[in-house]
Design a protein around this motif. Structure first.
Motif, PDB file in Angstrom:
ATOM      1  N   VAL A 162      48.834  46.389  27.360  1.00 36.34           N
ATOM      2  CA  VAL A 162      47.630  45.605  27.126  1.00 36.34           C
ATOM      3  C   VAL A 162      46.568  45.987  28.149  1.00 36.34           C
ATOM      4  N   VAL A 163      45.347  46.177  27.676  1.00 36.51           N
ATOM      5  CA  VAL A 163      44.234  46.545  28.551  1.00 36.51           C
ATOM      6  C   VAL A 163      43.299  45.344  28.674  1.00 36.51           C
ATOM      7  N   LEU A 164      42.977  44.977  29.913  1.00 35.62           N
ATOM      8  CA  LEU A 164      42.083  43.851  30.183  1.00 35.62           C
ATOM      9  C   LEU A 164      40.944  44.306  31.088  1.00 35.62           C
ATOM     10  N   GLY A 165      39.950  43.434  31.231  1.00 32.86           N
ATOM     11  CA  GLY A 165      38.847  43.718  32.137  1.00 32.86           C
ATOM     12  C   GLY A 165      37.503  43.493  31.475  1.00 32.86           C
ATOM     13  N   LEU A 173      41.953  37.502  27.659  1.00 29.05           N
ATOM     14  CA  LEU A 173      41.674  36.957  28.987  1.00 29.05           C
ATOM     15  C   LEU A 173      40.458  36.042  28.952  1.00 29.05           C
ATOM     16  N   GLN A 174      39.468  36.384  28.141  1.00 28.22           N
ATOM     17  CA  GLN A 174      38.291  35.511  28.032  1.00 28.22           C
ATOM     18  C   GLN A 174      38.680  34.119  27.572  1.00 28.22           C
ATOM     19  N   VAL A 300      40.832  39.604  36.800  1.00 25.54           N
ATOM     20  CA  VAL A 300      40.385  38.281  36.363  1.00 25.54           C
ATOM     21  C   VAL A 300      39.018  37.963  36.951  1.00 25.54           C
ATOM     22  N   ALA A 301      38.864  38.169  38.252  1.00 22.10           N
ATOM     23  CA  ALA A 301      37.606  37.833  38.919  1.00 22.10           C
ATOM     24  C   ALA A 301      36.441  38.649  38.364  1.00 22.10           C
ATOM     25  N   ASP A 302      36.656  39.933  38.122  1.00 25.55           N
ATOM     26  CA  ASP A 302      35.575  40.784  37.639  1.00 25.55           C
ATOM     27  C   ASP A 302      35.237  40.478  36.180  1.00 25.55           C
ATOM     28  N   THR A 303      36.234  40.095  35.404  1.00 21.81           N
ATOM     29  CA  THR A 303      35.959  39.710  34.020  1.00 21.81           C
ATOM     30  C   THR A 303      35.146  38.425  33.980  1.00 21.81           C
ATOM     31  N   TRP A 304      35.498  37.467  34.836  1.00 23.86           N
ATOM     32  CA  TRP A 304      34.738  36.218  34.904  1.00 23.86           C
ATOM     33  C   TRP A 304      33.313  36.482  35.376  1.00 23.86           C
TER      34      TRP A 304
END
Length: 343
Positions: A162-165, A173-174, A300-304
């Motif tokens: 799984v790719v997130l970001g 994740l959103q 997580v922090a960078d996505t937020w």
């Protein structure tokens, strides 16, 4: 180094193009030009449809390129035609595949030697709609098609978990970030289960490093599954969302119980699957070749931060399928706490 990217507007492709430009590569992007995305300065866009043979022939005349990277291929017949037409104009080809290519995933641990689904390099199923039951076999067919066109010495295949970001369009994740932002009692599974999502920037950097080296073969791409847990990911969500109007309380429910209640795995509670080995991908080969994965808390922090600054994923049919309805979530929490008052 001249690089052609097939795709380049959505998530992995978009980040890959940004990282490639940042590393000084000469980048050409080929796509339909329908996504409202501002490409980095210096990127050349060739507008066309890879399902059109004439568009592909015209694209090949824009070459040659030292390398091509296919982040958008999912239909074997279309990928086969693309690869065949581009092969004379491209020195090295990378195809981004998926963990879903492995027949035994998520029920058994997998490495690069694990059995794959049967794949037909000439298959065109007709529909372009996402189907989780055919996604893996279709990607295998694409891999075979690329091998037929470029041979083993000119082909690199990456199979990420799984790719997130930032820029993720699937919405997994959103959804968790938004759910934590809303506060209250939150239904969550398996806090101690190790997870292996890879940050899109780490995937992109590893890919570009392998391309620059002219590497060939197959690499799984994922962190170790002992580096973070499901609970770590959700704690990171709570940390970055910050003070909320409502107190956040994670209600950890038993996985088997959630299955008994009919909770849809992987979508109603995103990234959760009650199987023997959903997060047991070996990426030792990639790590030996230089793969470096940042902590889940940073992803997580960078996505937020991206979302909080006005970032918005491109529209995609899969986004709306993720997340549990609020009323259903609260009813399940009430039921779980009634049956398990010490939770």
């Amino acid at each position: 180094m001249r690089v052609l990217v097939l795709g380049g507007s959505w998530f992995v492709g978009r980040v890959l193009v940004e990282r490639a430009v940042g590393q000084g590569l000469d980048v050409t992007v080929f796509n339909r030009g329908r996504s409202p995305v501002d490409l980095p300065t210096g990127v050349r866009r060739v507008v066309g449809d890879r399902e059109s043979p004439s568009d592909l022939v015209a694209l090949a005349k824009e070459g040659p390129w030292d390398a091509a990277i296919d982040v958008s291929g999912s239909v074997p017949a279309v990928v086969a035609r693309s690869a065949k037409i581009l092969a004379p104009a491209v020195g090295h080809y990378t195809f981004v595949s998926t963990i879903s290519a492995y027949r035994d995933w998520p029920h058994a641990a997998v490495d690069e030697g694990s059995a794959l689904w049967d794949g037909d390099p000439g298959l065109d199923p007709g529909t372009r709609r996402w189907d989780p039951d055919t996604y893996g076999p279709l990607k295998v067919g694409c891999e075979i098609a690329c091998g037929n066109a470029f041979g083993s010495d000119r082909l690199l295949v990456l199979r990420p978990h799984v790719v997130l970001g930032p820029y993720e369009y699937v919405g997994r994740l959103q959804w968790w970030l938004d759910r934590v932002r809303r506060g209250g009692r939150i239904l969550v599974p398996a806090p101690d289960r190790g997870i292996q999502p890879v940050d899109v920037r780490d995937l992109s950097d590893f890919l570009l490093e392998r391309v620059r080296d002219g590497d060939a073969g197959v690499y799984n791409v994922a962190p170790n599954n002992d580096e973070a847990t499901f609970g770590d990911m959700l704690t990171a969500c709570a940390d970055v969302v910050g003070p909320a109007d409502k107190r956040v309380r994670f209600v950890w429910a038993d996985e088997d119980w959630l299955v008994e209640q009919g909770v849809t795995q992987w979508t109603e509670l995103p990234l959760w699957r009650n199987a023997a080995a959903p997060w047991s991908m070996s990426a030792e080969r990639a790590r030996a070749a230089g793969l470096r994965c940042r902590p889940i808390a940073e992803t997580v922090a960078d996505t937020w931060a991206w979302l909080h600054s006005g970032g918005r994923p491109v529209d995609h049919e899969r986004f709306g399928e993720h997340g549990i309805a609020p009323d259903r979530e609260q009813e399940l929490i009430r039921r779980w706490l009634t049956e398990h008052p010490q939770s």
